[in-house]
Write a protein that holds these residues in place. Structure first.
Motif, PDB file in Angstrom:
ATOM      1  N   LYS A  25       0.841  -1.194   0.000  1.00 39.24           N
ATOM      2  CA  LYS A  25       0.000   0.000   0.000  1.00 39.24           C
ATOM      3  C   LYS A  25       0.874   1.240   0.000  1.00 39.24           C
ATOM      4  N   PHE A  26       0.591   2.163  -0.921  1.00 42.61           N
ATOM      5  CA  PHE A  26       1.404   3.363  -1.025  1.00 42.61           C
ATOM      6  C   PHE A  26       1.140   4.322   0.126  1.00 42.61           C
ATOM      7  N   SER A  27       2.221   4.854   0.671  1.00 42.51           N
ATOM      8  CA  SER A  27       2.168   5.920   1.663  1.00 42.51           C
ATOM      9  C   SER A  27       3.323   6.857   1.361  1.00 42.51           C
ATOM     10  N   ALA A  28       3.026   8.138   1.167  1.00 38.10           N
ATOM     11  CA  ALA A  28       4.084   9.097   0.872  1.00 38.10           C
ATOM     12  C   ALA A  28       5.104   9.147   2.001  1.00 38.10           C
ATOM     13  N   ASP A  29       4.620   9.097   3.248  1.00 34.20           N
ATOM     14  CA  ASP A  29       5.522   9.138   4.394  1.00 34.20           C
ATOM     15  C   ASP A  29       6.462   7.937   4.395  1.00 34.20           C
ATOM     16  N   THR A  30       5.917   6.733   4.174  1.00 28.34           N
ATOM     17  CA  THR A  30       6.734   5.519   4.172  1.00 28.34           C
ATOM     18  C   THR A  30       7.779   5.572   3.062  1.00 28.34           C
ATOM     19  N   LEU A  31       7.365   6.013   1.887  1.00 28.35           N
ATOM     20  CA  LEU A  31       8.297   6.108   0.765  1.00 28.35           C
ATOM     21  C   LEU A  31       9.431   7.086   1.078  1.00 28.35           C
ATOM     22  N   LEU A  32       9.092   8.223   1.636  1.00 25.11           N
ATOM     23  CA  LEU A  32      10.114   9.218   1.980  1.00 25.11           C
ATOM     24  C   LEU A  32      11.063   8.704   3.056  1.00 25.11           C
ATOM     25  N   ARG A  33      10.526   7.915   3.994  1.00 29.08           N
ATOM     26  CA  ARG A  33      11.387   7.319   5.030  1.00 29.08           C
ATOM     27  C   ARG A  33      12.395   6.348   4.404  1.00 29.08           C
ATOM     28  N   GLN A  34      11.973   5.597   3.399  1.00 29.53           N
ATOM     29  CA  GLN A  34      12.887   4.676   2.718  1.00 29.53           C
ATOM     30  C   GLN A  34      13.969   5.444   1.964  1.00 29.53           C
ATOM     31  N   MET A  35      13.575   6.524   1.306  1.00 30.88           N
ATOM     32  CA  MET A  35      14.543   7.351   0.586  1.00 30.88           C
ATOM     33  C   MET A  35      15.566   7.952   1.541  1.00 30.88           C
ATOM     34  N   GLU A  36      15.096   8.333   2.712  1.00 30.26           N
ATOM     35  CA  GLU A  36      15.975   8.890   3.735  1.00 30.26           C
ATOM     36  C   GLU A  36      16.920   7.813   4.276  1.00 30.26           C
ATOM     37  N   LYS A  37      16.370   6.649   4.619  1.00 33.13           N
ATOM     38  CA  LYS A  37      17.156   5.577   5.237  1.00 33.13           C
ATOM     39  C   LYS A  37      18.275   5.084   4.319  1.00 33.13           C
ATOM     40  N   TYR A  38      17.943   4.854   3.051  1.00 32.13           N
ATOM     41  CA  TYR A  38      18.916   4.255   2.137  1.00 32.13           C
ATOM     42  C   TYR A  38      19.711   5.290   1.345  1.00 32.13           C
ATOM     43  N   ARG A  39      19.373   6.563   1.532  1.00 38.36           N
ATOM     44  CA  ARG A  39      20.059   7.660   0.883  1.00 38.36           C
ATOM     45  C   ARG A  39      20.017   7.544  -0.645  1.00 38.36           C
ATOM     46  N   VAL A  40      18.793   7.482  -1.119  1.00 39.79           N
ATOM     47  CA  VAL A  40      18.524   7.432  -2.557  1.00 39.79           C
ATOM     48  C   VAL A  40      19.053   8.715  -3.204  1.00 39.79           C
TER      49      VAL A  40
ATOM     50  N   SER B   8      18.739   9.298  -6.773  1.00 41.71           N
ATOM     51  CA  SER B   8      17.993   9.622  -7.990  1.00 41.71           C
ATOM     52  C   SER B   8      16.602   9.012  -7.888  1.00 41.71           C
ATOM     53  N   PHE B   9      15.598   9.785  -8.282  1.00 39.45           N
ATOM     54  CA  PHE B   9      14.214   9.378  -8.045  1.00 39.45           C
ATOM     55  C   PHE B   9      13.358   9.683  -9.266  1.00 39.45           C
ATOM     56  N   CYS B  10      12.492   8.739  -9.617  1.00 39.22           N
ATOM     57  CA  CYS B  10      11.548   8.949 -10.714  1.00 39.22           C
ATOM     58  C   CYS B  10      10.198   8.361 -10.314  1.00 39.22           C
ATOM     59  N   ALA B  11       9.139   9.109 -10.563  1.00 43.85           N
ATOM     60  CA  ALA B  11       7.798   8.661 -10.200  1.00 43.85           C
ATOM     61  C   ALA B  11       6.782   9.376 -11.081  1.00 43.85           C
ATOM     62  N   PRO B  12       5.597   8.795 -11.240  1.00 44.22           N
ATOM     63  CA  PRO B  12       4.550   9.512 -11.974  1.00 44.22           C
ATOM     64  C   PRO B  12       4.098  10.741 -11.188  1.00 44.22           C
ATOM     65  N   PRO B  13       3.497  11.717 -11.855  1.00 47.32           N
ATOM     66  CA  PRO B  13       3.066  12.942 -11.167  1.00 47.32           C
ATOM     67  C   PRO B  13       2.172  12.696  -9.957  1.00 47.32           C
ATOM     68  N   THR B  14       1.364  11.645  -9.986  1.00 42.52           N
ATOM     69  CA  THR B  14       0.492  11.332  -8.850  1.00 42.52           C
ATOM     70  C   THR B  14       1.293  11.200  -7.556  1.00 42.52           C
ATOM     71  N   ILE B  15       2.436  10.505  -7.627  1.00 44.45           N
ATOM     72  CA  ILE B  15       3.269  10.299  -6.441  1.00 44.45           C
ATOM     73  C   ILE B  15       3.800  11.633  -5.932  1.00 44.45           C
ATOM     74  N   TYR B  16       4.268  12.479  -6.830  1.00 49.48           N
ATOM     75  CA  TYR B  16       4.764  13.800  -6.420  1.00 49.48           C
ATOM     76  C   TYR B  16       3.654  14.635  -5.785  1.00 49.48           C
ATOM     77  N   ARG B  17       2.431  14.507  -6.294  1.00 47.71           N
ATOM     78  CA  ARG B  17       1.324  15.296  -5.744  1.00 47.71           C
ATOM     79  C   ARG B  17       1.086  14.959  -4.271  1.00 47.71           C
ATOM     80  N   PHE B  18       1.253  13.686  -3.942  1.00 45.84           N
ATOM     81  CA  PHE B  18       1.083  13.292  -2.544  1.00 45.84           C
ATOM     82  C   PHE B  18       2.321  13.633  -1.717  1.00 45.84           C
ATOM     83  N   MET B  19       3.483  13.559  -2.309  1.00 48.42           N
ATOM     84  CA  MET B  19       4.716  13.855  -1.573  1.00 48.42           C
ATOM     85  C   MET B  19       4.771  15.319  -1.128  1.00 48.42           C
ATOM     86  N   ILE B  20       4.383  16.235  -2.015  1.00 43.84           N
ATOM     87  CA  ILE B  20       4.515  17.654  -1.668  1.00 43.84           C
ATOM     88  C   ILE B  20       3.503  18.100  -0.624  1.00 43.84           C
TER      89      ILE B  20
END
Length: 555
Positions: A275-290, A292-304
């Motif tokens: 299940k998608f969660s913007a918070d969970t996704l951002l935590r993974q990006m933070e933890k693993y120090r991503v 480069s990132f690519c996502a459809p606009p829908t994902i960015y709309r929830f992230m911002i």
């Protein structure tokens, strides 16, 4: 690695790229051998794949380890009788084994058909029949397994079923069990002749934004067509840790989690979640120090809409988007919050990236970018003549006598549909855009989505972009509704932010209408506004405007 396949590997301007992009094409190119196994020789300890899931599990594979694992997987599938030209459907969600199966089947010269886990019995039967599927490799998920088994009585070409992710015994004996059998496979023996460049390597059923899914057939050179995707558009290099948000059942997965990224020698990062969660996704990006990132606009709309200051995204260097056009408001908000610009790209299941914003360019918010130098892109009027700058037309690819690298072979077993889209040396994308004086393209919508109202032609994206600048709007879709006086009127189907849901009503409708009138030409404002909890979408995240139109037509 890149220098093996390009005459020139570094570009510093649009002009340089378009003039000097030239591929070196081997006689029998095979991505698994010529790229992945080559990396295993050149950089055996380089991290190729970093996989984790929402249960906290983690798997890492170097290029050398990935070669050993994919050889083993190829030997296992070979022992089951899978070989050159055999159509194999993969329904594996984001399981680690998807990457092993994709490379193993490439090593065998088989035809891979990735599919989403949301398919029903009817969908699976349709695909099995249309593609003469020989084997299905699927995740051990109750729903997926039940739908596959239900489709079998009407799928006579399917001879093998392989289940991934279970240690349980198989009482019926109908399934081969990957976890129990693949490590016992005999040593892998590379076939004497794996493939020619024009053999079919990959087939995708389109996501179906309109009509029945079409089956898009790609040859072995399609993989090389994505070199520009990873190396130039995603701006990757050895040491990059790249995350693309995509389901493995649709084309964006090989755009962002496979071919181009490994041409660049980057690490593919995978977050397997239910299940998608913007918070969970951002935590993974933070933890693993991503990085480069690519996502459809829908994902960015929830992230911002999250408080991005809570997350340490200091490792993040580059952001891209594709799948749908990006609203400028989303671009501006992300840039304001984290200082990165979103580099947009455009393409279809039938192509690799055809238009994009490259590192040496300044992005224009809302623009798709410029033509990718491996394609001859143009805009055509309905009568087939070229458009002037500023004039709306259909995006086409001029093919001539030689198919460009990355363009599909055909709609499999549908010559009529192929000729409808690709004739007289031109492939018609069906997507509308206009081009500015700097050569940047601006998306208008699908040909079928353009609204004709009171003599005006209104592209849905321009109205959606205007609505998206209102703080109440999370997502929206613009469609046309038949009208006796105007021919059609503009309708907005709107998803509100949670803090605005209790304000849904006539007052907010009028506020949104007035907002659109102030942001864009007044005649484009939505005369009808409907508030919904969610928009109908394909598995790839694209809005199904056709479904909204059908619902309105049915009353």
């Amino acid at each position: 690695m890149v220098e093996r396949f390009l005459r020139k590997t570094h570009f510093d301007s649009i002009e340089d790229y378009n003039k000097n992009l030239e591929f070196i094409i081997p006689e029998h190119f095979n991505f698994a051998y010529d790229v992945m196994d080559a990396w295993a020789e050149e950089n055996p300890d380089g991290l190729a794949l970093l996989w984790t899931n929402d249960q906290g599990e983690e798997q890492r594979a170097t290029f050398a380890q990935l070669k050993q694992q994919t050889d083993q997987a190829a030997a296992f599938l070979q022992s089951l009788g899978i070989g050159k030209g055999d159509p194999v459907m993969l329904i594996l969600k984001r399981r680690y084994e998807w990457w092993l199966a994709m490379l193993a089947l490439c090593k065998l010269g088989a035809v891979v058909i990735p599919a989403t886990h949301m398919l029903t019995k009817k969908d699976i039967k349709y695909r099995n029949t249309r593609a003469s599927v020989k084997a299905i490799i699927c995740v051990d998920d109750d729903y997926v397994v039940s739908q596959v088994e239900a489709a079998m009585p009407e799928s006579p070409t399917v001879k093998l079923l392989v289940k991934v992710g279970t240690e349980k015994a198989e009482p019926s004996g109908a399934w081969h069990l990957w976890q129990q059998e693949w490590q016992q496979a005999p040593p892998f023996v590379r076939p004497a002749h794996v493939n020619d460049n024009d053999d079919t390597m990959l087939m995708y059923f389109t996501s179906g934004t309109s009509g029945e899914p079409k089956m898009v057939s790609h040859d072995f050179l399609y993989a090389m067509g994505h070199l520009t995707t990873g190396v130039f558009w995603h701006n990757l290099h050895p040491g990059s840790l790249h995350l693309t948000v995509a389901d493995t059942g649709w084309g964006k997965a090989v755009w962002g989690k496979f071919y181009g990224q490994w041409f660049a020698g980057a690490t593919v990062f995978v977050f397997d979640h239910e299940k998608f969660s913007a918070d969970t996704l951002l935590r993974q990006m933070e933890k693993y120090r991503v990085t480069s990132f690519c996502a459809p606009p829908t994902i960015y709309r929830f992230m911002i809409r999250e408080d991005l200051a809570k997350y340490d995204l200091s490792a993040l260097e580059y952001c891209c988007t594709a799948g749908e056009a990006l609203n400028p408001a989303v671009f501006d908000k992300l840039h304001e919050k984290i200082g990165l610009r979103i580099m947009e790209g455009f393409g279809q299941t039938e192509t690799t990236m055809t238009l994009g914003t490259f590192p040496w360019m300044t992005p224009k918010p809302g623009s798709m970018g410029i033509p990718n130098g491996q394609y001859d892109i143009d805009l055509l009027r309905a009568d087939g003549t070229p458009c002037e700058d500023g004039e709306k037309g259909e995006i086409v690819i001029r093919v001539g006598n030689k198919k460009p690298l990355g363009l599909f072979k055909e709609y499999y077993r549908d010559e009529e549909l192929t000729l409808e889209a690709w004739h007289d040396g031109i492939y018609h994308t069906g997507d509308m855009a206009w081009r500015d004086e700097d050569g940047y393209y601006w998306f208008e919508g699908r040909k079928d989505d353009v609204i004709k109202s009171s003599g005006y032609r209104i592209g849905p994206f321009e109205v959606e972009s205007a609505l998206m600048t209102h703080p109440a709007v999370v997502e929206c879709a613009i469609t046309g509704v038949p009208d006796d006086v105007r021919g059609m009127v503009v309708k907005a189907t709107v998803v509100l932010g949670k803090e605005w849901k209790d304000k849904a009503g006539d007052a907010l409708v009028k506020e949104l209408q007035q907002h659109v009138k102030h942001v864009t030409a007044p005649y484009k404002y939505p005369r009808i506004v409907e508030f919904v909890d969610e928009l109908p979408k394909t598995i790839s995240g694209k809005i199904r405007r056709v479904e909204i139109r059908k619902k309105d037509a049915a009353g």
